[in-house]
Design an enzyme around this catalytic site. Sequence first.
Site, PDB file in Angstrom:
ATOM      1  N   CYS A  50       0.802  -1.158   0.078  1.00 20.49           N
ATOM      2  CA  CYS A  50      -0.042   0.092  -0.253  1.00 20.49           C
ATOM      3  C   CYS A  50       0.959   1.408  -0.058  1.00 20.49           C
ATOM      4  O   CYS A  50       1.810   1.356   0.739  1.00 20.49           O
ATOM      5  CB  CYS A  50      -0.890   0.164   1.080  1.00 20.49           C
ATOM      6  N   CYS A  53       0.341   3.362   3.441  1.00 15.56           N
ATOM      7  CA  CYS A  53       0.415   2.691   4.850  1.00 15.56           C
ATOM      8  C   CYS A  53       2.293   3.527   5.325  1.00 15.56           C
ATOM      9  O   CYS A  53       2.785   3.906   4.426  1.00 15.56           O
ATOM     10  CB  CYS A  53       0.792   1.390   4.800  1.00 15.56           C
ATOM     11  N   HIS A 114      -4.510   0.144   8.061  1.00 12.26           N
ATOM     12  CA  HIS A 114      -4.790   0.229   6.440  1.00 12.26           C
ATOM     13  C   HIS A 114      -6.489  -0.331   6.487  1.00 12.26           C
ATOM     14  O   HIS A 114      -7.207  -0.324   5.523  1.00 12.26           O
ATOM     15  CB  HIS A 114      -3.968  -0.800   5.806  1.00 12.26           C
ATOM     16  N   ASN A 154     -13.214   9.310  -1.870  1.00 13.36           N
ATOM     17  CA  ASN A 154     -14.028   8.146  -2.719  1.00 13.36           C
ATOM     18  C   ASN A 154     -13.980   7.018  -1.965  1.00 13.36           C
ATOM     19  O   ASN A 154     -12.661   6.587  -1.688  1.00 13.36           O
ATOM     20  CB  ASN A 154     -13.141   8.133  -4.272  1.00 13.36           C
ATOM     21  N   SER A 162      -8.742   3.779  -5.824  1.00  8.91           N
ATOM     22  CA  SER A 162      -7.689   2.856  -6.109  1.00  8.91           C
ATOM     23  C   SER A 162      -7.147   2.249  -4.833  1.00  8.91           C
ATOM     24  O   SER A 162      -6.417   1.231  -5.045  1.00  8.91           O
ATOM     25  CB  SER A 162      -6.821   3.544  -6.721  1.00  8.91           C
ATOM     26  N   HIS A 165      -7.010   1.875   1.799  1.00  3.89           N
ATOM     27  CA  HIS A 165      -6.320   2.724   2.928  1.00  3.89           C
ATOM     28  C   HIS A 165      -7.371   3.730   3.080  1.00  3.89           C
ATOM     29  O   HIS A 165      -7.806   4.569   2.398  1.00  3.89           O
ATOM     30  CB  HIS A 165      -5.185   3.228   2.882  1.00  3.89           C
ATOM     31  N   HIS A 167      -8.483   7.079   3.407  1.00  8.46           N
ATOM     32  CA  HIS A 167      -7.787   8.524   3.254  1.00  8.46           C
ATOM     33  C   HIS A 167      -8.808   9.434   2.167  1.00  8.46           C
ATOM     34  O   HIS A 167      -9.783   8.777   1.652  1.00  8.46           O
ATOM     35  CB  HIS A 167      -6.770   8.370   2.337  1.00  8.46           C
ATOM     36  N   GLN A 169      -9.022  13.421  -0.056  1.00 11.02           N
ATOM     37  CA  GLN A 169      -8.222  14.135  -0.936  1.00 11.02           C
ATOM     38  C   GLN A 169      -8.510  15.826  -0.536  1.00 11.02           C
ATOM     39  O   GLN A 169      -9.816  15.928  -0.275  1.00 11.02           O
ATOM     40  CB  GLN A 169      -8.205  13.740  -2.377  1.00 11.02           C
TER      41      GLN A 169
END
Length: 351
Positions: A50, A53, A114, A154, A162, A165, A167, A169
């Site tokens: 990843c 990570c 993760h 997303n 994609s 993990h 997260h 943006q």
Amino acid sequence: MEKRWQYPHRRWNPLRQSWVLVSPHRTQRPWQGEVARRSVPSGVAYDPQCYLCPGNQRAGGARNPAYEGISSFVNDYSALLPDSPAVSDAPASPMLVAETARGLCKVLCYHPDHSLTLARMTRQEIRSVVDAWALEYEELGPLHWIEYVQIFENRGEMMGASNPHPHGQIWSTDFLPDEPAAETAAQQQYLARTGRCLLCDYAAAEQAEPIDQGRLVFENDHFMAVVPWWAVWPFEVMLLSKRHAGAMPEFSADERDGLADALKRLTTRFDNLIETSFPYTMGFHQAPTDKKDHPEWHFHAHFYPPLLRSATVRKFMVGFEMLGMPQRDITPEAAAERLRACAEEHFWPRE
Ligand SMILES: [Zn+2]
Ligand SMILES: [Zn+2]
Ligand SMILES: [Zn+2]
């Protein structure tokens, strides 16, 4: 189903100044509520492959710090660059207009683990993410060339994420993107016409509805979660602050706790709806940072989940929706009822 809304009708979205077609007669079949397939994240706390990570090397070559809380960095494959050269060529035709677009795209990791998602993080952990989002807005917004800060996430492969993990943006731009531009115009016009805030009035209208027939999913002292009157996506939800505020940095410690609580409860209900890690695109709409006053702006979050009936049946925006206008089958009232029936204890408890 409520009688008034059993026939096709159009609903007005005053925030976007657009219509949505509602066709409830198409869903005469009862809600199945089937659990097609439990789809949960991998369960591994650390994935050596990843790129988000802690301690791992990213594709661009940089190495992540061994972070323990939250980590943010500039996206290695940013869609926007801070130093794009100016478009200087005069257009060959007024039909062929271009403008320079500058921006900064960042990634914000919510947690080093993760396997987690917002739904399975604690309120305290989510509160730290709220503080990090507020700080990003506070740091990016004042830059003289940044006119808008778009924070979003997303979630799930279905939405094109994609990497599982946890997260989100942050894209900040030297122009006002179309969605917030449309909402800015609508809110400005409403304020000029009535002297009041559009979303304060909308929140009051939702709260005046009888709870068992309305669109309110839940509320706490500072936020309400509602399937908007004009929802396009089957289980679309809007989080609205009860106090009129334009952006996250204006929120008190109590209000930030309230936002973390609302995010926890909403994402948990989503996951419990069909016992899957519910995919969505979500994001916050906040006042533009174009160095002008924005008394019209009312902070809110949009959640746009694509799923319809099961973990695999999704809504597509095709046909009439691409060429005419958005359309939905299940009414927003019915969607709210189903979300109200969901538990706030996650179906997959964290060890
Ligand atoms: Zn990871
Ligand atoms: Zn307001
Ligand atoms: Zn919005």
